[in-house]
Design a protein around this motif. Structure first.
Motif, short mmCIF file in Angstrom:
data_model
loop_
_atom_site.label_atom_id
_atom_site.label_comp_id
_atom_site.label_asym_id
_atom_site.label_seq_id
_atom_site.Cartn_x
_atom_site.Cartn_y
_atom_site.Cartn_z
N GLY A 142 36.22 -6.05 -34.27
CA GLY A 142 36.65 -4.53 -34.73
C GLY A 142 35.97 -4.27 -36.18
O GLY A 142 36.10 -3.13 -36.54
N TYR A 143 35.23 -5.12 -36.55
CA TYR A 143 34.62 -4.94 -37.83
C TYR A 143 33.22 -3.72 -37.67
O TYR A 143 32.77 -3.74 -36.57
CB TYR A 143 34.06 -6.00 -38.53
CG TYR A 143 35.02 -6.73 -39.40
CD1 TYR A 143 35.36 -6.27 -40.71
CD2 TYR A 143 35.81 -7.83 -38.93
CE1 TYR A 143 36.19 -7.11 -41.57
CE2 TYR A 143 36.84 -8.35 -39.34
CZ TYR A 143 37.15 -8.20 -40.68
OH TYR A 143 38.00 -8.99 -41.56
N THR A 144 33.13 -2.96 -38.62
CA THR A 144 31.90 -1.99 -38.75
C THR A 144 30.97 -2.70 -39.30
O THR A 144 31.13 -3.22 -40.41
CB THR A 144 32.30 -0.65 -39.31
OG1 THR A 144 33.34 -0.01 -38.40
CG2 THR A 144 31.15 0.18 -39.31
N ALA A 145 29.60 -2.87 -38.98
CA ALA A 145 28.53 -3.39 -39.61
C ALA A 145 27.61 -2.24 -40.05
O ALA A 145 26.89 -1.46 -39.16
CB ALA A 145 27.70 -4.33 -38.70
N PRO A 146 27.48 -1.77 -41.22
CA PRO A 146 26.52 -0.78 -41.71
C PRO A 146 25.24 -1.20 -41.56
O PRO A 146 24.92 -2.43 -41.30
CB PRO A 146 26.73 -0.58 -43.23
CG PRO A 146 28.15 -1.35 -43.38
CD PRO A 146 28.13 -2.43 -42.41
N GLY A 147 24.32 -0.13 -41.49
CA GLY A 147 22.69 -0.68 -41.42
C GLY A 147 22.40 -1.65 -42.66
O GLY A 147 22.91 -1.43 -43.68
N GLN A 148 21.45 -2.36 -42.35
CA GLN A 148 20.97 -3.17 -43.53
C GLN A 148 22.22 -4.09 -44.29
O GLN A 148 21.86 -4.22 -45.26
CB GLN A 148 19.93 -2.55 -44.26
CG GLN A 148 18.78 -2.21 -43.66
CD GLN A 148 17.95 -1.47 -44.48
OE1 GLN A 148 17.86 -1.32 -45.42
NE2 GLN A 148 16.51 -1.55 -43.86
N ALA A 149 23.12 -4.32 -43.62
CA ALA A 149 24.28 -5.25 -44.05
C ALA A 149 24.13 -6.78 -44.16
O ALA A 149 24.90 -7.56 -43.81
CB ALA A 149 25.47 -4.76 -43.56
#
Length: 201
Positions: A142-149
């Protein structure tokens, strides 16, 4: 805003950790942006095998899980072994599997409206594979992964020196760490302002 970094090195304290050294670059940038940040070296705690949130007496995971859920930002930091995340990182993901069926008081998965990033070190190749495995698992939870994280330090295929023993590549890793921290904070703020709702069903 809070962040927690789970260092999944195989080395117990007080042994130096290459993974922690790079993770601390991310931590410094997060703190520079006003984020309260803590670091947990998982191998120093008795995290029992299993896929439940509490595996009974002596299990240290419930206390770590509580700190994970108190943070808007999660960073999983791991070395690469045989082209894969460490066994400690895998155990963390297995314990987090229980979060798939846990919801908050609004019916949302407990990991919703939290963001995640990955730090990887190793003297062999495989960083992108490790990043993909961990981000994929955290996305399922359920986590959100931003771009280039993410940030990583590898010198390419085959064995070689460690992060703390070789200055090559540090500039790229540090720059990626700063970008990672900025993207994590920016996305966490956006989710705080416009949180995800409970999935339909």
């Amino acid at each position: 805003m809070k962040a927690i970094v789970l260092n999944c090195t195989l080395k117990p304290s007080p042994h130096p950790s290459n993974t922690e050294a790079l993770a601390r670059v991310v931590i410094a940038e997060l703190r520079q942006r006003g984020v309260e940040t803590e670091l947990v070296r998982i191998v120093d705690h008795d995290i029992r095998p299993g896929v439940e949130s509490d595996m009974g007496e002596g299990d240290a995971w419930p206390a770590v899980r509580e700190r994970v859920l108190a943070a808007e930002i999660l960073v999983v930091a791991t070395p690469t072994w045989l082209g894969r995340p460490s066994s400690v990182a895998q155990r963390v993901l297995e314990r987090m599997d229980a979060m798939l069926s846990e919801t908050d008081d609004q019916g949302r998965p407990v990991a919703y409206n939290r963001v995640a990033g990955v730090v990887v070190t190793g003297n062999e190749d495989g960083a992108h594979h490790v990043i993909t495995e961990i981000h994929g698992a955290l996305g399922d939870i359920g986590y959100t992964a931003p771009g280039q994280a993410w940030t990583y330090w590898h010198l390419g295929p085959g064995p070689g020196p460690d992060y703390l023993d070789d200055e090559r590549g540090h500039e790229f890793s540090a720059r990626s760490a700063r970008i990672m921290a900025a993207n994590l904070v920016g996305t966490a703020k956006a989710l705080a302002e416009r949180p995800l709702e409970a999935p339909p069903g």
